[in-house]
Enzyme design. Structure first.
Site, PDB file in Angstrom:
ATOM      1  N   ASN A  50      30.596  -1.714  39.834  1.00 45.74           N
ATOM      2  CA  ASN A  50      29.753  -2.377  40.813  1.00 45.74           C
ATOM      3  C   ASN A  50      30.015  -1.901  42.235  1.00 45.74           C
ATOM      4  O   ASN A  50      29.104  -1.834  43.046  1.00 45.74           O
ATOM      5  CB  ASN A  50      29.961  -3.889  40.728  1.00 45.74           C
ATOM      6  CG  ASN A  50      28.895  -4.639  41.482  1.00 45.74           C
ATOM      7  OD1 ASN A  50      27.715  -4.373  41.301  1.00 45.74           O
ATOM      8  ND2 ASN A  50      29.303  -5.541  42.349  1.00 45.74           N
TER       9      ASN A  50
ATOM     10  N   GLU B 296      43.658  -7.048  45.991  1.00 46.06           N
ATOM     11  CA  GLU B 296      43.988  -7.095  47.416  1.00 46.06           C
ATOM     12  C   GLU B 296      45.357  -7.730  47.609  1.00 46.06           C
ATOM     13  O   GLU B 296      46.078  -7.389  48.553  1.00 46.06           O
ATOM     14  CB  GLU B 296      42.936  -7.870  48.193  1.00 46.06           C
ATOM     15  CG  GLU B 296      41.603  -7.154  48.300  1.00 46.06           C
ATOM     16  CD  GLU B 296      40.674  -7.457  47.133  1.00 46.06           C
ATOM     17  OE1 GLU B 296      41.126  -8.085  46.145  1.00 46.06           O
ATOM     18  OE2 GLU B 296      39.496  -7.066  47.214  1.00 46.06           O
TER      19      GLU B 296
ATOM     20  N   THR C 198      33.267  -4.808  48.583  1.00 44.87           N
ATOM     21  CA  THR C 198      32.103  -4.692  49.445  1.00 44.87           C
ATOM     22  C   THR C 198      32.283  -5.662  50.623  1.00 44.87           C
ATOM     23  O   THR C 198      32.716  -6.789  50.399  1.00 44.87           O
ATOM     24  CB  THR C 198      30.837  -5.091  48.654  1.00 44.87           C
ATOM     25  OG1 THR C 198      30.801  -4.296  47.473  1.00 44.87           O
ATOM     26  CG2 THR C 198      29.572  -4.909  49.476  1.00 44.87           C
TER      27      THR C 198
ATOM     28  N   ARG D 197      32.865 -10.541  55.822  1.00 45.99           N
ATOM     29  CA  ARG D 197      31.899 -10.900  54.783  1.00 45.99           C
ATOM     30  C   ARG D 197      32.063 -12.360  54.393  1.00 45.99           C
ATOM     31  O   ARG D 197      33.171 -12.902  54.411  1.00 45.99           O
ATOM     32  CB  ARG D 197      32.131  -9.991  53.569  1.00 45.99           C
ATOM     33  CG  ARG D 197      31.517 -10.508  52.290  1.00 45.99           C
ATOM     34  CD  ARG D 197      31.783  -9.589  51.110  1.00 45.99           C
ATOM     35  NE  ARG D 197      31.564 -10.323  49.876  1.00 45.99           N
ATOM     36  CZ  ARG D 197      31.740  -9.812  48.658  1.00 45.99           C
ATOM     37  NH1 ARG D 197      32.139  -8.569  48.507  1.00 45.99           N
ATOM     38  NH2 ARG D 197      31.517 -10.550  47.591  1.00 45.99           N
TER      39      ARG D 197
END
Lengths: 336, 1188
Positions: free
Chosen positions: B1008, B65, B32, B115
Site C-alpha cells: 500500500n 515506527e 504515508t 497527518r
C-alpha cells in the site's frame, strides 16, 4: 602436431575452433576454460534488439503506469534509474570477457530494424569488440513481402552497420535463401567481411493436449552438419570473404569436414553446453590427430580441399547427388 | 552569497536532502505521507551518496515506527547524528522514545509530514493531530509552511538542536506541503556546513555512551530524586527559543532568507489578526495582502516555533494595536476548552497582560479548520476576519464545513476570490495509469528550472487502485506562489480521458474564456454532439475555446500503448502559451531524454515520436452558439439506490463531498456496507464475454476474479422467466447431483476492470478455432447495455441449494460472494482470497483487518465492497490500526465467546421451560452450513417461544440469541503487518487457545505504501529499502507458527492451486484453536503483468519457492505427521521463476554478480527448506494425553 592458426575476418586466430554465440558467454569462467582448452575466439551471446526493446518498453510501461497514480505510493518499485535497461549489461560482460581471455571477443547482434542496430554496433565498437557478428533472420509470414524485399532490407541493415563501425562485420545466415551464393556476394558488396552458415531456430511443436503451439530449442547434433558442409563447399568457391561453419559440429571429425569444405572457423555451442567448455580440447585433439594422420601440416592446408571446385567429384555437391541419395533410400520396413 | 540555485521539489524531497546530508544513521519505517523521505534516503545510500562528513549514512528500515524510534534513540545515545521521518500513527508509536530522547537532552531532529491520527476513521491526509499528540514529549515543535520553508527549517532544526540540546520535531502539512511541488532555492553543502557548530557537534559526540569514560543513563529514580532532576532541564528549554532564533539569523546571513519564531505579515497597526501555523498560513498571508490593499487593518502571525513557546518573542511580534485575534488550530481535541494553539496563545496573552507587557487583553476566539486536508481558502480567511468584526463573534468556531449539528461553522462567501490575473492556472483530470501527474511534474520542472517564473503543482488522487482518477492543479506566475488551496478558476482545463465528461463536473473550475482540451478519439467535427448537455452549456455560457486531440491514437502509433503523458504535455504548452512553443518543445524533448534516458534509447525515441506528432493530432472545435443535445450526464448511482447512498455516497462519488453538512455523517464512524455495487465505474475497455458452447463449467473464471465481477450460478429452469433477451444459460453438465438445472456465467460489465485473468485461466477451447476460449475479450462499449441487463437479472436469480455438494474448488465459486467490486488493482492477487473467504463463511463472518491495501480496498470511502445477502447478513468488518490487528481480532473473539457463553448458560438454565429436543439441538456442536441453516430455523422457534416468556432470563436470552450461531472470526492483513509491525501481537494470539483464524495476504512487500521490503520479501528481490536486492531469506512465518504445535498452519496459492486453498480455509475454520493461512498474493509491486500471475504462481510452486502445505495438529492424535506437503519435489530452477519478475530482474541488470550470488542463496534456501519440510512431514509425534 599440425598448426591450427587461421585467419578469419582479418583476425589471426590460434585455432579455427571458436565458441559460438551461446549462453556460455554469460559465464566468464566457462569462457576462460574454453580458451585454455584451445578456443581461438569467443562469440558472445546475441544482443537481441527485439528483446532489449521489449524489455525496455515493458519496464517503462510497467514503471510509468505505476508512477504517480496513488496518493500513498509514488512508485511501486525502487527508482528505475538505479538499474539499466539498455545494452550496458551486455557491454559490461564483454569487458569482463576481454579482460579475462587473450583471444578475440566478437559481439553478436540480433536486430530487426536498421535504426536499432546502429546504436548498439557503435557501443560495441567503443567497448573494444574485435568484430561484430550480425544475426540476420526474418521469418516470412506475410504473403505481401517478397524474398527480394526481405533481402534488400537485410542488406540495408548490413550496409548501415558497416558504414558506422570500423570493425569487421560477419553475417550469420539462415539456410532459407533461393540463391545463397548470390546473396553472399551482395553481402560482400555491402561490406561484410564474412558469413557463417547456418543459424538454428527454436523448433515449434504442437502440444496435443493443450491444442497449442509449443517452442523450445534443442541441442544440435552431427546430423545437421551436411547441410552446412554443402553450403560451405559452394560458398568457398564463390566468395572470397571469410566463411564460418555453425551448427552440427560435435567432434574433431565434424570440424575436419567443415574445414575440408572451406570453413575458416568452426563455431561450437551445443557440444560445449552438453559436455562443458573444456571439451573443446577433445575436439581440438581429434582434429589434430586427423590432420596428422592425413599428413596435413596445418588446418589451413586442409581448408577447402573438398570444396565445389576442388572436390574429386564436384557433382557430389550438386543436385545430382541429391537424386542419388533419394534413389538409394529404401523404406525402413523393407530393410533387414 | 553565490547565485541562488533553484530546483522544483516537494517538501519531502527538499527535507530529505537536508536530513540525509546532516545524518549518519537514518532509521525509518514507511508511512504515508512521509514514506518518500525515507525512500529518498535509502536510494541515495544505495547509490553511495555521502553526507557532509564524507560517509554514506546507514539507512535502516525497522519493523515499526516504535522500532525506528528505538534505533534512533540508541544511535543518538552512542553518538551518531541521527534522523527519522514519520507521520500520524507512526509518530504516536514513537512517543515513548521521544519522551526519553527529550528527557536526556539529546540533539536530534525528526521530520514529520503531519497527518491526521485515525479516530472514527483512518485518513492519510494532513492536519496537526499527530504533532499535537506529541507536544508533551518535550521536543521543540517547529512548523514549516511550504517546501522552501521545510527545507530551510529542516536545516535550522538540525543545526539548532546541537546547540540547544532540545530535540526538534520539525513538521509540515502532509500532502499540501509534503507532496506539493514548487520552486525551491536549494541549500548547498557549504551553507549546511556553516550552520553546524563544530564545537556543539564535538560535544554531542563526546556525550556518547563510551566504556572509555562510562556513565550510566536511563536510571530508575524514586520520589526523592525524580521531580528535581526533571526540573533540571528547565534552563535548556528557557534558552531554546533564543538558540533557534539565533540560528535563524545565522541562516539569514548565509541565504538571505530570514525566519523568526513568529513571523508577522500585515498592517503595522492591524486590529484584527489570525494566528496559525502550517500551510494555511500562506493562504492567510496572501489574503491579508489582498485585504490590506483594500485598506483593511488586518494581519497574520505565523507561528514557527510552537514549543518551547516564547511569550517574549510572541508579544514582540504581535502588533500592539491588535484588538481581536482568531487562533486557528488544524486539529480537534474533543472536550477541551480550546485546541492547543489557542490555549497556548491565550495563556501567553494573559500572562503578558498580567505582567504588564501588554496593556490589555484583546478579544480571542478559536477555530478549527482543515482537518484531514480539508480545503482552507482565502474566502475562509476572509470569513474569519469578518467574524472578528462581529459583535457577537463565535468564540469557538469551525471553518470550511457546514456544521448543522452543533452550529459551530461560520459562513463563507464562496465568490470571494483573490487569484491574480498574471498567474496561469491549469486543472487536469487524468487516469492514474495515463501519466498525467508525471507529465505535469515534468512541466513544472521545465517552468521552474528553465525560466525565471515560479510554479506550483498539487495533485489529488482518489483511493482506487484500478481506474483511479487524478486531478492536477498547476499554477505558474511571476512571484512565489502562496496559494495553498485548489484552483477555483482555471484558464486551462484538460480532460485526459473522455469518460470524465460522463462522470463528473470537470468544467466546474473553467473560468470565462478558458481553453478546454479533451483527449478523445472522436474528431473535432463530431465531438460536439456527443457531449452531455451540462458540458455543452458550460462551454457556450463561458465562451470557452475547445480543442480535441487523439492522444491515445498518437501514443499507440508511437508504440507507447495508452501512455499519453508526452502528447498531452505538448498540447498543454501549445495551448497555454506559458512558454514560446519552440522553446517548450525543446525543453520537453530534453526532459524526455533526462527522465527516460536510463530506461533505454527506444523509450526516448518513442516518446519523441509522440511529442513530434502530438500537435498534428490536435484541432480546435468550432463551438456552435446553441446546445444540440438533451442528453444529461448519467446518474452516478442508480435511481433505485438506497436513501443513504443517494444522500451521501452519491455526492462523495461525484466529488461534492465537501458540500455535505455534519448531520449527513454517522458520528461514530459506522457506515452501511455493500455500497460498491452502486458505483458503476465502467473502467474496463474490454470485458470477457461468455461462449456457452465452449464452456466446460469449471468455474475457474469466477474463482480467480479479483473483483467478483464474473460470476457463476446454478439455478432452476423456472428462474429463466422474464430473462432479458441477451441473457444466456445452458443445462448444468458438470455435476450429476445438479442434473436438470441451468448454469450461467455472467460478467458485471461496469464492475469488471478488464484484468483478463478469467480469460487467462479458462481451460476450454473451441476445437475448431483454438484461439476462441469459453471467454473472449470484447469491447465494453459493444456489450455494456446487454450485459448490464443480464447481470441485473442474474443477481436476482436464486441459486439452487448447494448444501448437498461438498465444498471444493468447483462448488465454492458457485456460492454467493459477500465481497464485490472493490477498488483493488486490476488483477489483484489478494482479493480472490477474501472473496473466497466470504463465499465460505460470509453470513457469519467477523473480520479484523489490519491497515494496508486490504483496509483501503476493503473500507475506503466513498463505497465499500463487503456486502450482504437477501437476509441482510454479511461480513461485519473493522479496521483498528496497522500494528494491533491480531489483538483486535482476539478481542472480538473474546467478546463473542463471552456473549455466546452467556447465551448458552441462559439456555441451559431455561431447559425446564423449553422443549428439550430444541434445547439439545440448539446446544449441539456446529457441523457445517446445513447445521447453521437449521440452527437459524431453531432460533426462530426459540425466539417465538421467548417472546411469550416475561422472565428476566428470557429477556436476557433474547438479547443474546444471535450468538447461538457461531461467528467465524478472521484476522486479515498483509505481510507488513503479520511479519513486521504486528508480529509480536500475532505471535501472542497464536500462543492462545482461542478460535481465531489469521489470513496473511502475503505480497512480500508493503504494497500500500509503494513496495517497501518487509521480512516477507524474498532473497534476491529488489524492493524499496532493499534496492540492491534483499540478501536475507524470507522469514518462515509458517514454521514459526508450527513450532507451537497447537496452531493450524497452511501455505496456499489459489491462482494456481485453488483446491488446496479451499481445503485449508475449511480446515482452519474447523480447527478448534488458532489458525494461520499464509496466502501467496501476486502484486503489481512484483513487476509483471498480473494476467500472468497464475503461471507465475505455478512457477513459484514448482520451483519450491512457495511450497504448499497444511499443518493440522489434529493429525497427531491419529498417529500421523501433522505436516502434509501439498506440492511435490521442486522440479523447476528458481531462476526460471525469478527471471519473470522485474523485482528480481532489476537486481540482475544492476549487478549480475550479486544476482548470481543471491540466486544461488535462493536455490540453497529452497533446497534446505524443502529438506526440512520433507523431514517434518514424516515425523511422528506422540499424541497429547488429554485429561479425563
Amino acid at each position: 602436431m599440425a598448426d591450427l592458426t587461421t585467419t578469419w575476418l582479418g583476425l589471426t586466430l590460434k585455432s579455427p575452433l571458436v565458441v559460438a554465440a551461446s549462453p556460455l558467454s554469460n559465464d566468464v569462467e566457462a569462457i576462460a576454460a574454453a580458451v585454455s582448452a584451445g578456443a581461438g575466439a569467443i562469440i558472445m551471446h546475441s544482443l537481441f534488439e527485439e528483446q532489449l526493446i521489449e524489455e525496455q518498453m515493458g519496464a517503462h510501461r510497467f514503471l510509468d503506469a505505476r508512477t504517480d497514480m496513488d496518493a500513498e505510493a509514488r512508485t511501486f518499485l525502487p527508482d528505475v534509474d538505479v538499474f539499466s535497461m539498455g545494452a550496458e549489461p551486455y557491454l559490461a560482460q564483454m569487458e569482463k570477457l576481454r579482460q579475462r581471455v587473450d583471444v578475440p571477443v566478437i559481439a553478436s547482434l540480433n536486430g530487426t530494424t536498421p535504426g536499432g542496430w546502429t546504436d548498439y554496433a557503435r557501443q560495441i565498437e567503443a567497448h573494444g569488440a574485435s568484430a561484430i557478428e550480425l544475426n540476420l533472420y526474418e521469418i516470412a509470414t506475410s504473403a505481401d513481402i517478397s524474398g527480394t524485399a526481405i533481402e534488400d532490407m537485410q542488406l540495408r541493415v548490413v550496409e548501415s552497420i558497416v558504414s558506422l563501425v570500423k570493425l569487421p562485420v560477419t553475417v550469420k545466415l539462415s539456410p532459407f535463401y533461393a540463391s545463397l551464393p548470390a546473396f553472399v556476394r551482395r553481402l560482400q558488396s555491402a561490406g561484410a567481411k564474412g558469413v557463417s552458415v547456418f543459424n538454428r531456430f527454436y523448433q515449434p511443436d504442437i502440444d496435443l493436449d493443450e491444442l497449442d503451439v509449443d517452442r523450445h530449442l534443442v541441442f544440435s547434433n552431427s546430423s545437421e552438419l551436411p547441410l552446412r558442409l554443402h553450403a560451405l563447399a559452394i560458398l568457398s568457391t564463390t566468395t572470397p570473404i571469410s566463411i564460418g561453419c555453425t551448427g552440427g559440429v560435435h567432434s574433431g571429425g565434424d570440424a575436419a569436414k567443415a574445414i575440408l569444405s572451406g570453413a575458416h572457423v568452426v563455431q561450437l555451442a551445443s557440444v560445449l553446453l552438453e559436455h562443458g567448455p573444456a571439451y573443446i580440447e577433445v575436439i581440438s585433439h581429434e582434429l589434430n590427430q586427423w590432420l596428422d594422420e592425413k599428413g596435413y601440416t596445418s588446418s589451413a592446408e586442409a581448408r577447402g580441399v573438398l570444396a565445389l571446385n576442388s572436390a574429386p567429384n564436384p557433382h557430389a555437391w550438386e543436385r545430382l547427388n541429391y537424386v542419388r541419395i533419394l534413389d538409394g533410400w529404401k523404406p525402413r520396413t523393407s530393410r533387414r | 552569497m553565490d547565485s541562488i540555485k533553484y530546483q522544483t521539489l516537494d517538501a519531502n524531497e527538499a527535507v530529505a536532502r537536508v536530513a540525509y546530508r546532516l545524518s549518519e544513521v537514518i532509521a525509518i519505517y514507511p508511512i504515508t505521507p512521509a514514506s518518500a523521505m525515507g525512500e529518498y534516503a535509502d536510494a541515495w545510500a544505495a547509490d553511495g551518496q555521502h553526507n557532509l562528513w564524507g560517509t554514506t549514512p546507514d539507512v535502516v528500515e525497522m519493523q515499526s515506527e516504535g522500532g525506528a524510534a528505538g534505533a534512533v534513540h540508541g544511535a543518538l545515545t552512542a553518538g551518531a547524528l541521527t534522523t527519522t521521518f514519520t507521520a500520524s500513527q507512526g509518530l504516536l508509536l514513537m512517543l515513548p522514545d521521544l519522551f526519553k530522547i527529550a528527557g536526556e537532552l539529546t540533539c536530534f531532529c525528526l521530520h514529520v509530514a503531519a497527518r491526521t491520527v485515525a479516530t472514527h476513521a483512518l485518513s492519510i491526509f494532513g492536519d496537526h493531530s499527530d504533532v499535537m499528540a506529541a507536544r508533551g514529549t518535550g521536543l521543540a515543535l517547529l512548523a514549516s509552511n511550504s517546501a522552501q520553508e521545510a527545507q530551510d527549517l529542516a536545516a535550522i532544526g538540525h543545526a539548532a538542536t546541537l546547540l540547544a540540546r532540545v530535540p526538534v520535531l520539525h513538521f509540515f502539512d502532509g500532502f499540501r506541503t509534503s507532496h506539493e511541488i514548487s520552486k525551491v532555492a536549494v541549500l548547498e553543502d557549504d551553507v549546511l556546513m556553516q550552520l553546524i557548530d563544530p564545537d556543539a557537534l564535538r560535544a554531542h559526540r563526546a556525550r556518547a555512551l563510551d566504556p572509555d569514560h562510562p556513565v550510566i543513563r536511563g536510571t530508575s529514580q524514586n520520589p526523592d530524586a525524580y521531580f528535581q532532576s526533571r526540573e533540571a532541564v528547565e534552563p535548556f528549554y528557557a534558552r531554546c527559543p533564543s538558540v533557534i532564533d539565533d540560528m535563524m539569523a545565522r541562516f539569514a546571513t548565509l541565504t538571505g532568507r530570514r525566519y523568526h519564531l513568529f513571523d508577522y505579515v500585515g498592517h503595522p497597526e492591524a486590529e484584527r489578526i489570525v494566528i496559525l501555523m502550517g500551510s494555511g498560513a500562506e493562504c492567510a498571508h496572501e489574503t491579508v495582502e489582498h485585504l490590506m490593499a483594500q485598506g483593511e487593518r488586518v494581519g497574520v502571525l505565523k507561528v514557527r516555533l510552537f514549543r518551547p513557546f516564547s511569550v517574549e518573542h510572541f508579544i514582540s511580534a504581535l502588533p500592539s494595536s491588535v484588538k481581536a485575534i482568531a487562533v486557528l488550530d488544524r486539529t480537534k481535541e474533543p472536550g477541551s476548552v480550546g485546541e492547543p494553539l489557542l490555549l497556548e496563545i491565550t495563556s501567553a496573552l494573559v500572562e503578558a497582560t498580567a505582567r504588564g507587557t501588554r496593556a490589555s487583553l484583546p478579544r480571542i476566539i478559536g477555530g478549527r479548520y482543515g482537518l484531514s486536508s480539508k480545503e482552507f481558502t482565502p474566502a475562509m480567511v476572509k470569513a474569519i476576519f469578518d467574524e472578528l468584526s462581529r459583535d457577537s463573534a463565535k468564540t469557538r468556531f469551525t471553518v470550511g464545513i457546514r456544521d448543522d449539528v452543533s452550529g459551530s461553522s461560520i459562513e463563507i462567501d464562496q465568490s470571494f476570490d483573490i487569484e491574480a490575473d498574471d498567474v496561469s492556472r491549469a486543472v487536469f483530470y487524468g487516469l492514474g495509469s495515463d501519466g498525467t501527474v508525471s507529465a505535469n511534474k515534468a512541466t513544472i520542472k521545465i517552468i521552474g528550472e528553465e525560466t525565471a517564473g515560479f510554479a506550483q503543482g498539487h495533485f489529488e488522487y482518489d483511493s482506487r487502485k484500478a481506474g483511479s482518477t487524478t486531478i492536477s492543479y498547476l499554477r505558474f506566475g511571476p512571484r512565489p506562489i502562496r496559494s495553498t488551496y485548489r484552483i477555483q478558476r482555471a484558464q486551462f482545463v484538460a480532460i485526459h480521458d473522455p469518460e470524465f465528461l460522463e462522470r463528473r463536473d470537470v468544467l466546474a473550475t473553467a473560468m470565462p474564456g478558458a481553453t478546454v482540451l479533451i483527449n478523445t478519439p472522436i474528431a473535432a467535427d463530431r465531438i460536439w454532439d456527443v457531449l452531455p448537455i451540462e458540458v455543452q452549456s458550460q462551454l457556450i455560457d463561458r465562451h470557452c475555446r475547445l480543442f480535441v486531440v487523439d492522444g491515445y491514437g498518437v501514443a499507440e502509433r508511437a508504440g507507447l500503448d495508452r501512455r499519453i503523458n508526452t502528447v498531452m504535455q505538448t498540447c498543454f504548452f501549445a495551448l497555454s502559451k506559458v512558454l514560446p512553443l519552440d522553446e517548450a518543445m525543446r525543453h520537453i524533448q530534453k526532459s524526455v531524454e533526462e527522465t527516460f534516458g536510463r530506461r533505454g534509447p527506444e523509450v526516448v525515441r518513442r516518446n519523441i515520436v509522440a511529442l513530434e506528432s502530438a500537435l498534428e493530432a490536435m484541432s480546435e472545435v468550432t463551438l456552435p452558439t446553441q446546445i444540440s443535445t438533451t442528453r444529461s450526464r448519467p446518474l452516478s448511482v442508480p435511481a433505485d439506490a438506497p436513501d443513504f447512498v443517494q444522500r451521501v455516497t452519491r455526492l462523495l462519488i461525484e466529488g461534492h463531498g465537501d458540500a455535505l453538512p455534519v448531520s449527513a455523517f454517522p458520528p461514530d464512524g459506522c457506515w452501511p456496507t455493500g455500497t460498491s455495487r452502486y458505483e458503476k465505474r465502467a473502467i474496463a475497455l474490454d470485458i470477457p464475454i461468455w461462449q456457452p458452447d465452449v464452456c466446460v463449467q469449471c468455474n475457474f473464471c469466477s474463482m480467480i476474479c479479483p473483483h467478483a465481477a464474473i460470476r457463476t450460478k446454478v439455478f432452476s429452469p423456472a428462474a429463466l422467466e422474464g430473462a432479458p433477451a441477451g441473457f444466456r444459460a445452458v443445462p448444468e453438465s458438470f455435476d450429476p447431483e445438479l442434473e436438470g438445472l441451468l448454469y450461467a456465467v455472467q460478467v458485471a460489465p461496469e464492475d469488471c476492470t478488464g484484468c483478463g485473468l478469467c480469460i487467462e485461466v479458462c481451460p476450454a477451447k473451441d476445437r475448431l478455432q483454438p484461439r476462441r476460449k469459453a471467454l473472449v475479450s470484447e469491447p465494453l462499449a459493444e456489450h455494456r447495455e446487454r450485459e448490464r441487463e443480464s447481470f441485473k437479472f442474474f443477481e436476482g436469480i436464486e441459486s439452487a441449494p448447494l448444501a448437498a455438494l461438498p465444498i471444493d474448488k468447483r462448488s465454492a465459486p458457485l456460492r454467493p460472494p459477500y465481497f464485490e467490486f472493490s477498488g483493488a488493482c486490476a488483477g489483484c492477487g489478494e482479493t480472490p482470497y477474501i472473496r473466497l473467504l466470504t463465499q465460505l463463511f460470509g453470513d457469519r463472518l467477523v473480520i479484523a483487518n489490519a491497515t494496508g491495501c486490504s483496509s483501503i480496498y476493503g473500507g475506503n470511502l466513498p463505497t465499500t465492497p463487503y456486502t450482504t445477502d437477501r437476509h441482510g447478513r454479511g461480513p461485519a468488518w473493522s479496521n483498528s490500526l496497522f500494528e494491533d490487528n491480531a489483538e483486535f481480532g482476539l478481542g472480538m473473539r473474546l467478546a463473542i465467546d463471552v456473549q455466546a457463553g452467556r447465551a448458552r448458560s441462559l439456555l441451559t438454565a431455561m431447559r425446564g421451560s423449553l422443549p428439550s429436543p430444541l434445547v439439545d439441538a440448539l446446544l449441539s456442536a456446529p457441523v457445517d452450513d446445513s447445521w447453521v441453516e437449521s440452527q437459524r430455523a431453531r432460533l426462530e422457534e426459540l425466539s417465538r417461544l421467548l417472546q411469550n416468556d416475561p422472565s428476566a432470563d428470557a429477556r436476557a436470552l433474547l438479547d443474546l440469541i444471535h450468538h447461538l450461531v457461531p461467528r467465524s472470526v478472521w484476522i486479515v492483513g498483509g505481510d507488513g503487518w503479520a511479519y513486521d509491525i504486528g508480529y509480536g501481537g500475532l505471535d501472542h494470539v497464536l500462543a492462545s487457545h482461542k478460535k481465531v483464524n489469521i489470513l496473511v495476504l502475503d505480497t512480500e512487500v508493503y504494497s500500500n505504501t509503494g513496495g517497501q521490503q518487509s521480512k516477507a520479501t524474498p532473497i534476491g528481490a529488489a524492493a524499496k529499502f532493499a534496492t540492491a536486492g534483499k540478501s536475507i531469506r524470507k522469514k518462515d512465518l509458517g514454521l514459526l507458527a508450527m513450532s507451537y504445535g497447537h496452531v493450524y498452519v497452511a501455505e496456499v496459492a489459489m491462482q494456481a492451486k485453488s483446491a488446496q486453498t479451499v481445503r485449508a480455509f475449511l480446515e482452519a475454520e474447523q480447527h478448534p484453536g488458532p489458525s494461520i493461512i499464509i496466502a501467496h498474493s501476486p502484486c503489481i509491486a512484483h513487476g509483471y503483468d498480473l494476467v500472468n500471475a497464475p503461471a507465475q504462481q505455478r512457477r513459484a510452486i514448482e520451483s519450491g519457492v512457495w511450497p504448499l502445505y497444511r499443518f493440522d495438529p489434529r493429525r497427531v492424535d491419529q498417529g500421523e505427521a501433522p505436516l502434509q506437503l501439498d506440492s511435490g519435489e521442486p522440479h523447476l530452477d528458481v531462476a526460471d521463476y525469478m527471471t519473470n519478475e522485474a523485482r528480481f530482474r532489476m537486481v540482475e541488470l544492476r549487478s549480475p554478480e550479486r544476482y548470481a550470488t543471491l540466486l544461488q542463496a535462493a536455490r540453497d534456501g529452497v533446497a534446505q527448506r524443502r529438506a526440512l519440510y520433507e523431514q517434518l512431514s514424516h515425523i511422528h509425534l506422540p499424541p497429547e494425553k488429554h485429561d479425563g
